[in-house]
Design a protein around this motif. Sequence first.
Motif, mmCIF file in Angstrom:
data_model
loop_
_atom_site.group_PDB
_atom_site.id
_atom_site.type_symbol
_atom_site.label_atom_id
_atom_site.label_comp_id
_atom_site.label_asym_id
_atom_site.label_seq_id
_atom_site.Cartn_x
_atom_site.Cartn_y
_atom_site.Cartn_z
ATOM 1 N N VAL A 277 -63.318 26.516 -49.743
ATOM 2 C CA VAL A 277 -63.661 25.239 -50.364
ATOM 3 C C VAL A 277 -62.953 24.087 -49.658
ATOM 4 O O VAL A 277 -63.556 23.037 -49.394
ATOM 5 C CB VAL A 277 -63.307 25.249 -51.868
ATOM 6 C CG1 VAL A 277 -63.600 23.883 -52.491
ATOM 7 C CG2 VAL A 277 -64.091 26.338 -52.586
ATOM 8 N N VAL A 278 -61.676 24.272 -49.314
ATOM 9 C CA VAL A 278 -60.945 23.236 -48.581
ATOM 10 C C VAL A 278 -61.625 22.947 -47.249
ATOM 11 O O VAL A 278 -61.785 21.797 -46.840
ATOM 12 C CB VAL A 278 -59.479 23.661 -48.371
ATOM 13 C CG1 VAL A 278 -58.814 22.787 -47.315
ATOM 14 C CG2 VAL A 278 -58.701 23.584 -49.681
ATOM 15 N N GLY A 279 -62.063 24.001 -46.580
ATOM 16 C CA GLY A 279 -62.696 23.833 -45.277
ATOM 17 C C GLY A 279 -64.052 23.164 -45.319
ATOM 18 O O GLY A 279 -64.588 22.756 -44.272
ATOM 19 N N ALA A 280 -64.640 23.015 -46.507
ATOM 20 C CA ALA A 280 -65.952 22.391 -46.625
ATOM 21 C C ALA A 280 -65.891 20.874 -46.534
ATOM 22 O O ALA A 280 -66.918 20.209 -46.390
ATOM 23 C CB ALA A 280 -66.608 22.793 -47.948
ATOM 24 N N VAL A 281 -64.686 20.302 -46.618
ATOM 25 C CA VAL A 281 -64.527 18.847 -46.567
ATOM 26 C C VAL A 281 -63.601 18.486 -45.403
ATOM 27 O O VAL A 281 -62.414 18.838 -45.412
ATOM 28 C CB VAL A 281 -63.925 18.311 -47.887
ATOM 29 C CG1 VAL A 281 -63.771 16.795 -47.819
ATOM 30 C CG2 VAL A 281 -64.798 18.706 -49.068
ATOM 31 N N PRO A 282 -64.086 17.788 -44.385
ATOM 32 C CA PRO A 282 -63.269 17.460 -43.200
ATOM 33 C C PRO A 282 -62.300 16.305 -43.479
ATOM 34 O O PRO A 282 -62.526 15.169 -43.063
ATOM 35 C CB PRO A 282 -64.321 17.075 -42.161
ATOM 36 C CG PRO A 282 -65.460 16.525 -42.958
ATOM 37 C CD PRO A 282 -65.480 17.325 -44.233
ATOM 38 N N ASP A 283 -61.215 16.609 -44.204
ATOM 39 C CA ASP A 283 -60.266 15.560 -44.569
ATOM 40 C C ASP A 283 -58.908 15.746 -43.909
ATOM 41 O O ASP A 283 -57.894 15.235 -44.383
ATOM 42 C CB ASP A 283 -60.107 15.510 -46.089
ATOM 43 C CG ASP A 283 -59.545 16.817 -46.648
ATOM 44 O OD1 ASP A 283 -59.405 17.784 -45.869
ATOM 45 O OD2 ASP A 283 -59.236 16.868 -47.858
ATOM 46 N N GLY A 284 -58.891 16.497 -42.811
ATOM 47 C CA GLY A 284 -57.638 16.732 -42.110
ATOM 48 C C GLY A 284 -56.845 17.902 -42.640
ATOM 49 O O GLY A 284 -55.654 18.030 -42.340
ATOM 50 N N TRP A 285 -57.507 18.780 -43.392
ATOM 51 C CA TRP A 285 -56.812 19.906 -44.007
ATOM 52 C C TRP A 285 -56.129 20.806 -42.987
ATOM 53 O O TRP A 285 -55.132 21.462 -43.293
ATOM 54 C CB TRP A 285 -57.787 20.727 -44.856
ATOM 55 C CG TRP A 285 -58.988 21.252 -44.098
ATOM 56 C CD1 TRP A 285 -60.207 20.671 -44.027
ATOM 57 C CD2 TRP A 285 -59.068 22.429 -43.307
ATOM 58 N NE1 TRP A 285 -61.058 21.406 -43.240
ATOM 59 C CE2 TRP A 285 -60.373 22.502 -42.785
ATOM 60 C CE3 TRP A 285 -58.160 23.442 -42.974
ATOM 61 C CZ2 TRP A 285 -60.797 23.533 -41.948
ATOM 62 C CZ3 TRP A 285 -58.583 24.473 -42.145
ATOM 63 C CH2 TRP A 285 -59.890 24.509 -41.646
ATOM 64 N N TRP A 286 -56.645 20.836 -41.752
ATOM 65 C CA TRP A 286 -56.100 21.737 -40.737
ATOM 66 C C TRP A 286 -54.681 21.348 -40.323
ATOM 67 O O TRP A 286 -53.944 22.155 -39.778
ATOM 68 C CB TRP A 286 -57.022 21.763 -39.515
ATOM 69 C CG TRP A 286 -57.377 20.385 -39.009
ATOM 70 C CD1 TRP A 286 -56.692 19.625 -38.105
ATOM 71 C CD2 TRP A 286 -58.505 19.609 -39.410
ATOM 72 N NE1 TRP A 286 -57.314 18.431 -37.918
ATOM 73 C CE2 TRP A 286 -58.444 18.395 -38.710
ATOM 74 C CE3 TRP A 286 -59.562 19.831 -40.292
ATOM 75 C CZ2 TRP A 286 -59.388 17.378 -38.858
ATOM 76 C CZ3 TRP A 286 -60.507 18.836 -40.434
ATOM 77 C CH2 TRP A 286 -60.434 17.632 -39.738
ATOM 78 N N ARG A 287 -54.287 20.093 -40.587
ATOM 79 C CA ARG A 287 -52.927 19.661 -40.254
ATOM 80 C C ARG A 287 -51.921 20.078 -41.312
ATOM 81 O O ARG A 287 -50.726 20.161 -41.049
ATOM 82 C CB ARG A 287 -52.895 18.138 -40.073
ATOM 83 C CG ARG A 287 -53.653 17.644 -38.846
ATOM 84 C CD ARG A 287 -53.374 16.163 -38.595
ATOM 85 N NE ARG A 287 -53.899 15.322 -39.663
ATOM 86 C CZ ARG A 287 -55.118 14.796 -39.664
ATOM 87 N NH1 ARG A 287 -55.933 15.026 -38.631
ATOM 88 N NH2 ARG A 287 -55.539 14.046 -40.650
ATOM 89 N N ASP A 288 -52.382 20.293 -42.555
ATOM 90 C CA ASP A 288 -51.490 20.666 -43.655
ATOM 91 C C ASP A 288 -52.286 21.511 -44.640
ATOM 92 O O ASP A 288 -52.735 21.018 -45.667
ATOM 93 C CB ASP A 288 -50.930 19.413 -44.321
ATOM 94 C CG ASP A 288 -49.964 19.736 -45.468
ATOM 95 O OD1 ASP A 288 -49.592 20.920 -45.610
ATOM 96 O OD2 ASP A 288 -49.608 18.803 -46.218
ATOM 97 N N ARG A 289 -52.429 22.781 -44.320
ATOM 98 C CA ARG A 289 -53.260 23.640 -45.161
ATOM 99 C C ARG A 289 -52.657 23.849 -46.547
ATOM 100 O O ARG A 289 -53.386 23.895 -47.545
ATOM 101 C CB ARG A 289 -53.499 24.975 -44.465
ATOM 102 C CG ARG A 289 -54.254 24.828 -43.157
ATOM 103 C CD ARG A 289 -54.760 26.132 -42.621
ATOM 104 N NE ARG A 289 -55.485 25.930 -41.365
ATOM 105 C CZ ARG A 289 -56.201 26.854 -40.744
ATOM 106 N NH1 ARG A 289 -56.292 28.065 -41.274
ATOM 107 N NH2 ARG A 289 -56.814 26.586 -39.617
ATOM 108 N N ALA A 290 -51.351 23.978 -46.613
ATOM 109 C CA ALA A 290 -50.716 24.168 -47.916
ATOM 110 C C ALA A 290 -50.898 22.924 -48.782
ATOM 111 O O ALA A 290 -51.191 23.013 -49.976
ATOM 112 C CB ALA A 290 -49.240 24.489 -47.741
ATOM 113 N N GLY A 291 -50.748 21.756 -48.188
ATOM 114 C CA GLY A 291 -50.922 20.510 -48.939
ATOM 115 C C GLY A 291 -52.343 20.347 -49.427
ATOM 116 O O GLY A 291 -52.586 19.951 -50.578
#
Length: 299
Positions: A177-191
């Motif tokens: 679900v996190v990966g479905a929105v390109p909001d920079g999650w790859w820089r801080d996956r835990a956050g």
Amino acid sequence: MTIEPPAPGEPRRPFGSRNPGDAWVVAPDGTRYWGRFGAAGLLAIDAERGILLQHRVSWSHHGDTWALPGGARHEGESASDGALREAAEEAGVPDGAIRPRMLSVLDLGYWSYTTLVGDVAEAFEPEISDPESRELAWVAADAIDRYPLHPGFADSWTTLRPLLAVRPAVVVDIANVVGAVPDGWWRDRAGAAGRLTGRIAALAEAGAPAGVLDLPGHTWFPEWVAVVEGRASDARGAAGVELVRAPGSGDDEIVAQTVRLVEAGRTVTVVTSDRELAARVTQAGAIARGARWLLDLLD
């Protein structure tokens, strides 16, 4: 505390202080309903002892019958808050003792009654603290029909009884679900995982709107399980959401959680857009929904 006036022709009792909601609503056909802003009651389920019922005093409206603790809602008060407040005032139900499961609403247009169905999370002994009660008792669900029931509760019990076995749960593939929105999650996956879990917690408190869980048309409060893995395993949890940190494969943990919940009798929805994982949880007895399903609910 809500004190209903006596039925027509019966002796009047002292009311004490009155809330603006403590008033009759008169239907077009002359039928009277208690609660200017509607009314609400609590159907508390104890897995060992049954359903908490209130035996009403003879001078109350439909007196000497059995019903749920409940009464008139206050102005601006939610149905859930009203049901829990009335249950505390009439039956001594402690704060935090009930985990909401479902809201069932009878809406007549000019008046409504909402039943909050909840599970007893912390065992308690009910206490008579309202002059409307003759006694309070835990009654097995199968025995309730043998009691002289308040007409309103008798009607609602017909609908509610088959739903007592329904206990929904939602398992969320957080990484998907996190990966479905390109909001920079790859820089801080835990956050990113923690932020999503926090949003799910808000939804858990508000309840899932009628119809979204493929269940009868009520607001449901499912158990929420969020599975995190890898670099997201340090995500912060949130109240109302069980955070499961997968020791290995996140997909395998999601399947394991699904099997656990299905075997416990839950009606399980798994949120993932991974087709292979969706097929696995479907085979395990769950319903699979894509990430957009949850994101739309959160929005």
